[in-house]
Design a protein around this motif. Structure first.
Motif, PDB file in Angstrom:
ATOM      1  N   ILE A 215      37.151  55.004  40.264  1.00  0.00           N
ATOM      2  CA  ILE A 215      36.394  53.757  40.368  1.00  0.00           C
ATOM      3  C   ILE A 215      36.826  52.784  39.283  1.00  0.00           C
ATOM      4  CG2 ILE A 215      34.099  52.731  40.272  1.00  0.00           C
ATOM      5  CD1 ILE A 215      34.696  54.271  42.872  1.00  0.00           C
ATOM      6  N   THR A 216      37.060  53.286  38.073  1.00  0.00           N
ATOM      7  CA  THR A 216      37.525  52.429  36.976  1.00  0.00           C
ATOM      8  C   THR A 216      38.862  51.794  37.334  1.00  0.00           C
ATOM      9  OG1 THR A 216      36.360  53.765  35.344  1.00  0.00           O
ATOM     10  CG2 THR A 216      38.154  52.391  34.528  1.00  0.00           C
ATOM     11  N   GLN A 217      39.770  52.572  37.902  1.00  0.00           N
ATOM     12  CA  GLN A 217      41.073  52.042  38.320  1.00  0.00           C
ATOM     13  C   GLN A 217      40.901  50.994  39.421  1.00  0.00           C
ATOM     14  OE1 GLN A 217      43.062  55.666  39.408  1.00  0.00           O
ATOM     15  NE2 GLN A 217      43.915  55.971  37.344  1.00  0.00           N
ATOM     16  N   LEU A 218      39.979  51.239  40.348  1.00  0.00           N
ATOM     17  CA  LEU A 218      39.720  50.289  41.427  1.00  0.00           C
ATOM     18  C   LEU A 218      39.183  48.971  40.882  1.00  0.00           C
ATOM     19  CD1 LEU A 218      39.452  49.696  44.491  1.00  0.00           C
ATOM     20  CD2 LEU A 218      37.151  50.610  44.331  1.00  0.00           C
ATOM     21  N   ILE A 219      38.243  49.056  39.946  1.00  0.00           N
ATOM     22  CA  ILE A 219      37.669  47.843  39.354  1.00  0.00           C
ATOM     23  C   ILE A 219      38.731  47.075  38.577  1.00  0.00           C
ATOM     24  CG2 ILE A 219      36.039  46.984  37.625  1.00  0.00           C
ATOM     25  CD1 ILE A 219      34.123  49.227  38.532  1.00  0.00           C
ATOM     26  N   GLU A 220      39.537  47.793  37.781  1.00  0.00           N
ATOM     27  CA  GLU A 220      40.588  47.131  37.004  1.00  0.00           C
ATOM     28  C   GLU A 220      41.599  46.446  37.912  1.00  0.00           C
ATOM     29  OE1 GLU A 220      42.140  50.202  34.476  1.00  0.00           O
ATOM     30  OE2 GLU A 220      40.424  50.106  33.113  1.00  0.00           O
ATOM     31  N   ALA A 221      41.972  47.100  39.008  1.00  0.00           N
ATOM     32  CA  ALA A 221      42.916  46.507  39.954  1.00  0.00           C
ATOM     33  C   ALA A 221      42.308  45.270  40.631  1.00  0.00           C
ATOM     34  CB  ALA A 221      43.329  47.536  41.008  1.00  0.00           C
ATOM     35  N   SER A 222      41.027  45.353  40.978  1.00  0.00           N
ATOM     36  CA  SER A 222      40.346  44.215  41.616  1.00  0.00           C
ATOM     37  C   SER A 222      40.286  43.017  40.677  1.00  0.00           C
ATOM     38  CB  SER A 222      38.925  44.604  42.020  1.00  0.00           C
ATOM     39  OG  SER A 222      38.938  45.651  42.940  1.00  0.00           O
ATOM     40  N   VAL A 223      39.933  43.259  39.432  1.00  0.00           N
ATOM     41  CA  VAL A 223      39.849  42.175  38.445  1.00  0.00           C
ATOM     42  C   VAL A 223      41.226  41.573  38.204  1.00  0.00           C
ATOM     43  CG1 VAL A 223      39.324  41.654  36.029  1.00  0.00           C
ATOM     44  CG2 VAL A 223      37.742  43.029  37.382  1.00  0.00           C
ATOM     45  N   SER A 224      42.248  42.408  38.176  1.00  0.00           N
ATOM     46  CA  SER A 224      43.619  41.928  37.978  1.00  0.00           C
ATOM     47  C   SER A 224      44.043  41.000  39.119  1.00  0.00           C
ATOM     48  CB  SER A 224      44.573  43.118  37.868  1.00  0.00           C
ATOM     49  OG  SER A 224      45.895  42.677  37.766  1.00  0.00           O
ATOM     50  N   VAL A 225      43.760  41.405  40.343  1.00  0.00           N
ATOM     51  CA  VAL A 225      44.097  40.572  41.507  1.00  0.00           C
ATOM     52  C   VAL A 225      43.331  39.256  41.453  1.00  0.00           C
ATOM     53  CG1 VAL A 225      43.867  40.399  44.025  1.00  0.00           C
ATOM     54  CG2 VAL A 225      44.742  42.498  42.996  1.00  0.00           C
ATOM     55  N   MET A 226      42.053  39.324  41.088  1.00  0.00           N
ATOM     56  CA  MET A 226      41.246  38.108  41.003  1.00  0.00           C
ATOM     57  C   MET A 226      41.803  37.160  39.947  1.00  0.00           C
ATOM     58  SD  MET A 226      37.437  39.713  41.472  1.00  0.00           S
ATOM     59  CE  MET A 226      36.539  38.174  41.509  1.00  0.00           C
ATOM     60  N   ARG A 227      42.198  37.689  38.779  1.00  0.00           N
ATOM     61  CA  ARG A 227      42.784  36.851  37.727  1.00  0.00           C
ATOM     62  C   ARG A 227      44.030  36.135  38.227  1.00  0.00           C
ATOM     63  NH1 ARG A 227      42.724  41.286  33.713  1.00  0.00           N
ATOM     64  NH2 ARG A 227      40.648  41.217  32.844  1.00  0.00           N
ATOM     65  N   GLU A 228      44.897  36.874  38.924  1.00  0.00           N
ATOM     66  CA  GLU A 228      46.140  36.293  39.452  1.00  0.00           C
ATOM     67  C   GLU A 228      45.838  35.177  40.450  1.00  0.00           C
ATOM     68  OE1 GLU A 228      48.328  39.590  41.039  1.00  0.00           O
ATOM     69  OE2 GLU A 228      48.570  40.526  39.065  1.00  0.00           O
ATOM     70  N   GLU A 229      44.863  35.401  41.312  1.00  0.00           N
ATOM     71  CA  GLU A 229      44.518  34.390  42.312  1.00  0.00           C
ATOM     72  C   GLU A 229      43.907  33.153  41.663  1.00  0.00           C
ATOM     73  OE1 GLU A 229      45.382  34.394  45.616  1.00  0.00           O
ATOM     74  OE2 GLU A 229      46.511  36.138  44.936  1.00  0.00           O
ATOM     75  N   PHE A 230      43.071  33.345  40.660  1.00  0.00           N
ATOM     76  CA  PHE A 230      42.484  32.201  39.959  1.00  0.00           C
ATOM     77  C   PHE A 230      43.565  31.420  39.216  1.00  0.00           C
ATOM     78  CE2 PHE A 230      38.338  34.746  39.753  1.00  0.00           C
ATOM     79  CZ  PHE A 230      37.850  34.140  40.892  1.00  0.00           C
ATOM     80  N   ALA A 231      44.555  32.122  38.663  1.00  0.00           N
ATOM     81  CA  ALA A 231      45.646  31.449  37.962  1.00  0.00           C
ATOM     82  C   ALA A 231      46.444  30.575  38.923  1.00  0.00           C
ATOM     83  CB  ALA A 231      46.564  32.477  37.301  1.00  0.00           C
ATOM     84  N   LYS A 232      46.512  30.972  40.189  1.00  0.00           N
ATOM     85  CA  LYS A 232      47.201  30.179  41.217  1.00  0.00           C
ATOM     86  C   LYS A 232      46.322  29.044  41.740  1.00  0.00           C
ATOM     87  CE  LYS A 232      49.671  34.219  42.949  1.00  0.00           C
ATOM     88  NZ  LYS A 232      49.782  35.138  44.111  1.00  0.00           N
ATOM     89  N   GLY A 233      45.042  29.055  41.367  1.00  0.00           N
ATOM     90  CA  GLY A 233      44.122  28.023  41.826  1.00  0.00           C
ATOM     91  C   GLY A 233      43.446  28.349  43.143  1.00  0.00           C
ATOM     92  N   ASN A 234      43.529  29.595  43.579  1.00  0.00           N
ATOM     93  CA  ASN A 234      42.944  29.999  44.853  1.00  0.00           C
ATOM     94  C   ASN A 234      41.457  30.304  44.725  1.00  0.00           C
ATOM     95  OD1 ASN A 234      45.451  29.786  46.058  1.00  0.00           O
ATOM     96  ND2 ASN A 234      45.935  31.938  45.757  1.00  0.00           N
ATOM     97  N   VAL A 235      40.760  30.242  45.841  1.00  0.00           N
ATOM     98  CA  VAL A 235      39.338  30.556  45.939  1.00  0.00           C
ATOM     99  C   VAL A 235      39.208  31.985  46.458  1.00  0.00           C
ATOM    100  CG1 VAL A 235      37.200  29.963  47.150  1.00  0.00           C
ATOM    101  CG2 VAL A 235      38.744  28.161  46.393  1.00  0.00           C
TER     102      VAL A 235
END
Length: 92
Positions: A21-41
C-alpha cells in the motif's frame, strides 16, 4: 487521519500488506506530481477535481505600519469537490 493510519486502513480493506500500500500511495503521488507539473487536471469520479490555479500578483498593506508590499504571483493547488462527495458530506 495521518499517512500511517491511511496505509493501515487501506491494507485491511484491500487485503494487502502495508508495504504494498505504501508503494501504491508513493507511486500515485509521484504520478500526480508529474501531471501537475505539466499543468494537467486530475479528476476522480464521485470525489472531485484537483487543478493548478495561478494567483496573480497583488498589493497588500500592513495594518500596523501602513507599509505597502507587493506579493508575487504563484501557483496553488485547488480542490473542487464533486457533487456526489458534497451530497455525502451534507448527509452527516
Amino acid at each position: 487521519m495521518n499517512n500511517k493510519e491511511l496505509t493501515s486502513e487501506l491494507a485491511n480493506r484491500l487485503g494487502k500488506t502495508q508495504k504494498e500500500i505504501t508503494q501504491l500511495i508513493e507511486a500515485s503521488v509521484s504520478v500526480m506530481r508529474e501531471e501537475f507539473a505539466k499543468g494537467n487536471v486530475i479528476s476522480f469520479q464521485g470525489f472531485g477535481t484537483f487543478e493548478i490555479s495561478k494567483k496573480e500578483e497583488r498589493i497588500v498593506v500592513n495594518p500596523s505600519s501602513q507599509k505597502r508590499m507587493l506579493i508575487p504571483p504563484k501557483l496553488v493547488l485547488v480542490f473542487k469537490p464533486g457533487t456526489t462527495f458534497k451530497d455525502k458530506l451534507k448527509e452527516k
